[in-house]
Design a protein around this motif. Structure first.
Motif, mmCIF file in Angstrom:
data_model
loop_
_atom_site.group_PDB
_atom_site.id
_atom_site.type_symbol
_atom_site.label_atom_id
_atom_site.label_comp_id
_atom_site.label_asym_id
_atom_site.label_seq_id
_atom_site.Cartn_x
_atom_site.Cartn_y
_atom_site.Cartn_z
ATOM 1 N N PRO A 112 20.837 -42.743 -7.302
ATOM 2 C CA PRO A 112 20.380 -41.373 -7.561
ATOM 3 C C PRO A 112 18.961 -41.141 -7.059
ATOM 4 O O PRO A 112 18.258 -40.265 -7.535
ATOM 5 N N THR A 113 18.506 -41.944 -6.055
ATOM 6 C CA THR A 113 17.088 -41.841 -5.663
ATOM 7 C C THR A 113 16.898 -40.809 -4.556
ATOM 8 O O THR A 113 17.845 -40.429 -3.866
ATOM 9 N N THR A 114 15.645 -40.407 -4.374
ATOM 10 C CA THR A 114 15.302 -39.473 -3.288
ATOM 11 C C THR A 114 15.409 -40.218 -1.960
ATOM 12 O O THR A 114 15.081 -41.405 -1.881
ATOM 13 N N CYS A 143 7.234 -57.079 14.863
ATOM 14 C CA CYS A 143 6.633 -56.576 13.639
ATOM 15 C C CYS A 143 6.798 -55.056 13.585
ATOM 16 O O CYS A 143 6.602 -54.359 14.581
ATOM 17 N N ASN A 144 7.233 -54.583 12.418
ATOM 18 C CA ASN A 144 7.361 -53.133 12.157
ATOM 19 C C ASN A 144 6.370 -52.802 11.050
ATOM 20 O O ASN A 144 6.503 -53.331 9.935
ATOM 21 N N TYR A 145 5.398 -51.927 11.356
ATOM 22 C CA TYR A 145 4.282 -51.710 10.427
ATOM 23 C C TYR A 145 3.997 -50.214 10.304
ATOM 24 O O TYR A 145 3.761 -49.531 11.312
ATOM 25 N N ARG A 161 8.250 -40.986 2.042
ATOM 26 C CA ARG A 161 7.869 -41.897 3.126
ATOM 27 C C ARG A 161 7.725 -43.314 2.550
ATOM 28 O O ARG A 161 6.831 -43.592 1.736
ATOM 29 N N ALA A 162 8.603 -44.231 2.961
ATOM 30 C CA ALA A 162 8.451 -45.643 2.556
ATOM 31 C C ALA A 162 7.354 -46.267 3.412
ATOM 32 O O ALA A 162 7.130 -45.837 4.545
ATOM 33 N N ILE A 163 6.676 -47.263 2.846
ATOM 34 C CA ILE A 163 5.598 -47.945 3.571
ATOM 35 C C ILE A 163 6.015 -49.396 3.754
ATOM 36 O O ILE A 163 6.398 -50.056 2.781
ATOM 37 N N MET A 164 5.997 -49.882 5.006
ATOM 38 C CA MET A 164 6.526 -51.229 5.203
ATOM 39 C C MET A 164 5.671 -52.075 6.133
ATOM 40 O O MET A 164 4.945 -51.580 6.982
ATOM 41 N N ASN A 165 5.803 -53.354 5.879
ATOM 42 C CA ASN A 165 5.235 -54.351 6.783
ATOM 43 C C ASN A 165 6.341 -55.401 6.916
ATOM 44 O O ASN A 165 6.581 -56.176 6.004
HETATM 45 C C1 LIG Z 1 16.146 -46.576 -3.372
HETATM 46 C C2 LIG Z 1 16.290 -47.056 -1.990
HETATM 47 C C3 LIG Z 1 15.015 -46.794 -1.201
HETATM 48 C C4 LIG Z 1 15.113 -47.439 0.158
HETATM 49 C C5 LIG Z 1 13.796 -48.137 0.366
HETATM 50 C C6 LIG Z 1 13.803 -48.867 1.682
HETATM 51 C C7 LIG Z 1 13.188 -48.294 2.765
HETATM 52 C C8 LIG Z 1 13.132 -48.964 3.959
HETATM 53 C C9 LIG Z 1 13.726 -50.222 4.073
HETATM 54 C C10 LIG Z 1 13.692 -50.975 5.352
HETATM 55 C C11 LIG Z 1 14.610 -52.015 5.590
HETATM 56 C C12 LIG Z 1 14.570 -52.730 6.787
HETATM 57 C C13 LIG Z 1 13.641 -52.393 7.748
HETATM 58 S S1 LIG Z 1 13.575 -53.288 9.236
HETATM 59 O O1 LIG Z 1 13.935 -54.645 8.935
HETATM 60 O O2 LIG Z 1 12.266 -53.077 9.809
HETATM 61 C C14 LIG Z 1 14.788 -52.679 10.344
HETATM 62 C C15 LIG Z 1 14.495 -51.311 10.804
HETATM 63 O O3 LIG Z 1 15.072 -50.381 9.936
HETATM 64 C C16 LIG Z 1 12.746 -51.376 7.527
HETATM 65 C C17 LIG Z 1 12.769 -50.665 6.336
HETATM 66 C C18 LIG Z 1 14.334 -50.810 2.993
HETATM 67 C C19 LIG Z 1 14.412 -50.127 1.786
HETATM 68 C C20 LIG Z 1 15.049 -50.717 0.635
HETATM 69 C C21 LIG Z 1 16.211 -51.426 0.686
HETATM 70 C C22 LIG Z 1 16.927 -51.763 1.905
HETATM 71 C C23 LIG Z 1 17.143 -53.087 2.198
HETATM 72 C C24 LIG Z 1 17.843 -53.434 3.329
HETATM 73 C C25 LIG Z 1 18.302 -52.453 4.157
HETATM 74 C C26 LIG Z 1 18.035 -51.134 3.824
HETATM 75 N N1 LIG Z 1 17.352 -50.780 2.718
#
Ligand SMILES: CCCCCc1ccc(-c2ccc(S(=O)(=O)CCO)cc2)cc1/C=C\c1ccccn1
Length: 239
Positions: A112-114, A143-145, A161-165
């Motif tokens: 049920p998340t956004t 690397c994805n940043y 907007r999710a924030i990732m490294n």
């Molecule tokens: C409530 C759910 C919110 C989702 C949060 C989320 C956002 C992004 C991401 C994410 C996953 C893998 C990458 S990557 O490896 O760089 C490849 C390019 O896409 C970048 C981002 C994960 C997740 C959270 C869970 C999740 C886990 C594995 C797959 C999908 N979602």
């Protein structure tokens, strides 16, 4: 490549992942959440401002493909939608150089998340072993940043907007050691480390997020590595 504004950050982030990969210390602070064949997926439970930001680390060993091939298909924006089952859309907004671009992607909504989206630079790089230490590790890394904004990024979407490294770091093992002349896919194995630090960017129930992580990451790693095996099996080896 020319000195663009992310040049320094990219070098620092990549160097950090390489330093970390060389250690590969999976100590007891890491909890094993999936163990299937050669694939092991670990997490640490961490929260920031009440949000689940669990770091994720996976190790996997895959026969018949190289680290360059794994990184090439993980990095290549043209094929992202072919293997990334959790994406609704993915596009390139900008190229900093031929190995570095800015991607904007929207993840499928997880009830049920956004719905989430991500804006990030992605770079593929070969990090050869130190000259003096010819036995040192030879890595291919992607690397994805996340970056805060980009003038071509869609404004004011309804998504969070999710924030990732994230880093995919690979080493290729050739056995028995063959002269480069006649190495076949039976002689190669790729050792993969996958590190993902994803901040979902806004509140989501911890139980839902942790269930998504536990289900989605192993699925994504299995599907992605199978995709690379399928794409490469009849092609010359990319070392
Ligand atoms: C409530 C759910 C919110 C989702 C949060 C989320 C956002 C992004 C991401 C994410 C996953 C893998 C990458 S990557 O490896 O760089 C490849 C390019 O896409 C970048 C981002 C994960 C997740 C959270 C869970 C999740 C886990 C594995 C797959 C999908 N979602």
């Amino acid at each position: 490549s020319p000195k663009h504004k992310y040049y320094k950050e990219i070098n620092e982030v990549i160097a950090e992942h390489i330093k970390y990969a060389a250690k590969l210390d999976i100590d007891n602070t890491w909890e094993l959440i999936h163990d299937e064949g050669e694939m092991k997926v670990f997490k640490r439970e961490m929260e920031e401002d009440g949000m689940v930001v669990d770091p994720l680390k996976a190790v996997h060993t895959v026969k018949g493909i190289t680290g360059h091939e794994v990184c090439h298909y993980f990095w290549n924006p043209d094929v992202r939608m072919e293997w990334e089952g959790t994406l609704e859309s993915a596009q390139v907004l900008d190229w900093f150089s031929e190995d570095t671009c800015v991607c904007y992607q929207i993840h499928k909504k997880v009830w049920p998340t956004t719905q989430r989206e991500a804006l990030f630079w992605t770079q593929i790089r070969h990090v050869p072993n130190e000259d003096e230490d010819e036995d040192g590790p030879d890595y291919w890394i992607v690397c994805n940043y996340s970056i805060p904004d980009h003038d071509k990024c869609p404004e004011k979407t309804k998504n969070i907007r999710a924030i990732m490294n994230v880093a995919m770091i690979c080493e290729t093992v050739v056995e028995p050691p063959q002269s480069d002349r006649n190495i076949t896919r039976e002689n190669i194995t790729c050792k993969i480390q996958y590190h993902a630090n994803v901040n979902p960017g806004g509140w989501a129930p911890a139980s839902v997020l942790r269930a998504v992580y536990k289900r989605e990451y192993p699925k994504f790693l299995k599907r992605f590595t199978q995709y690379v095996m399928d794409q490469t099996k009849d092609k010359p080896i990319m070392f």
